[in-house]
Design an enzyme around this catalytic site. Sequence first.
Site, PDB file in Angstrom:
ATOM      1  N   HIS A 161     -30.835   4.696   4.862  1.00  0.00           N
ATOM      2  CA  HIS A 161     -31.809   5.234   5.385  1.00  0.00           C
ATOM      3  C   HIS A 161     -33.313   6.185   4.116  1.00  0.00           C
ATOM      4  CE1 HIS A 161     -28.528   5.704   7.686  1.00  0.00           C
ATOM      5  NE2 HIS A 161     -29.096   5.170   8.458  1.00  0.00           N
ATOM      6  N   CYS A 248     -25.256  13.393   6.555  1.00  0.00           N
ATOM      7  CA  CYS A 248     -24.867  12.285   7.467  1.00  0.00           C
ATOM      8  C   CYS A 248     -23.696  13.050   8.490  1.00  0.00           C
ATOM      9  CB  CYS A 248     -24.341  11.412   6.819  1.00  0.00           C
ATOM     10  SG  CYS A 248     -25.363  10.662   5.900  1.00  0.00           S
TER      11      CYS A 248
HETATM   12  C1  CIR Z   1     -23.828   3.454   8.235  1.00  0.00           C
HETATM   13  O1  CIR Z   1     -23.208   2.212   7.641  1.00  0.00           O
HETATM   14  O2  CIR Z   1     -24.366   3.447   9.191  1.00  0.00           O
HETATM   15  C2  CIR Z   1     -22.217   4.494   7.944  1.00  0.00           C
HETATM   16  N1  CIR Z   1     -21.319   3.775   6.920  1.00  0.00           N
HETATM   17  C3  CIR Z   1     -23.269   5.579   6.630  1.00  0.00           C
HETATM   18  C4  CIR Z   1     -23.833   6.448   7.419  1.00  0.00           C
HETATM   19  C5  CIR Z   1     -24.339   7.443   6.757  1.00  0.00           C
HETATM   20  N2  CIR Z   1     -25.557   8.202   7.289  1.00  0.00           N
HETATM   21  C6  CIR Z   1     -26.518   8.751   6.943  1.00  0.00           C
HETATM   22  O3  CIR Z   1     -26.688   8.366   5.970  1.00  0.00           O
HETATM   23  N3  CIR Z   1     -26.910   9.331   8.047  1.00  0.00           N
END
Ligand code: CIR
Length: 253
Positions: A161, A248
């Site tokens: 991201h 997150c």
């Molecule tokens: C994913 O791969 O979607 C989750 N394991 C991690 C998401 C992390 N979210 C973020 O950076 N906003």
Amino acid sequence: MIRALLREVSDTYADALSQTPPDPPIDLARARAQHAAYRETLAALGAEVVTLASDARFPDCCFVEDTAVMLDGVALLTRPGAPSRRGEVEAVAAALQHWVELETLDSPGILDGGDCLQLGRTLYVGRSARTDEAGIAGLRAAASRHGLSVVGVPLPAGVLHLKSVCSGLPDGRLLLAHGTLPPDAFAGVTVVPVPHGEAYAANTLCIGETVLVSAGFPAARQAVVDAGFAVRPLGTTEFQKADGALTCLSILV
Ligand code: CIR
């Protein structure tokens, strides 16, 4: 008053998506302890924290940031790029509707909140494996209704991201991991660099003038201190294993 929406760590969190299988594997009890410390820190800094129950169908559900983007007090519900995560939006929407108006993405695209970073009146959005052109078009349409402009930032392979490698500081400067994105992608923004070796810790979370920083990254911490802010280090090892970081774990309303 800042409100923070969080979601408990799922019983199935060890199955969370990860670009690289974690070794050692995720420690669920430790993840929950780190999540509790995060929640307590937000509360101690004056946020009203609401924590939703987890749902075992969604291993990644603690990463609420990806499910909604705040646009001037209105929440734009996303369509997460990972199909396994789309069902996470429903519970978040049900909670947010008590606080703010909801909008939905009027495009067939995909968009993750982790790709969205507002600095001033500009929303930077990462073009990633989780956010596509149609998703960005939907974001742009919604943002323009709120007088925000949208700037797309192509992400290199391997960067999940946009906010995996950068985040905003309380004064609108950008904390950016050196060598990950060209600083001119953020024209007119002052960049505070974090050494490449500590790129993970370029994701910080501001609560007022205090900056939460992942523990164990002394250069990143020093960069934030040198930028003039109080820091609170927090353990995030079990979230890093699933490619998650500090922003997150909450939606700030
Ligand atoms: C994913 O791969 O979607 C989750 N394991 C991690 C998401 C992390 N979210 C973020 O950076 N906003």
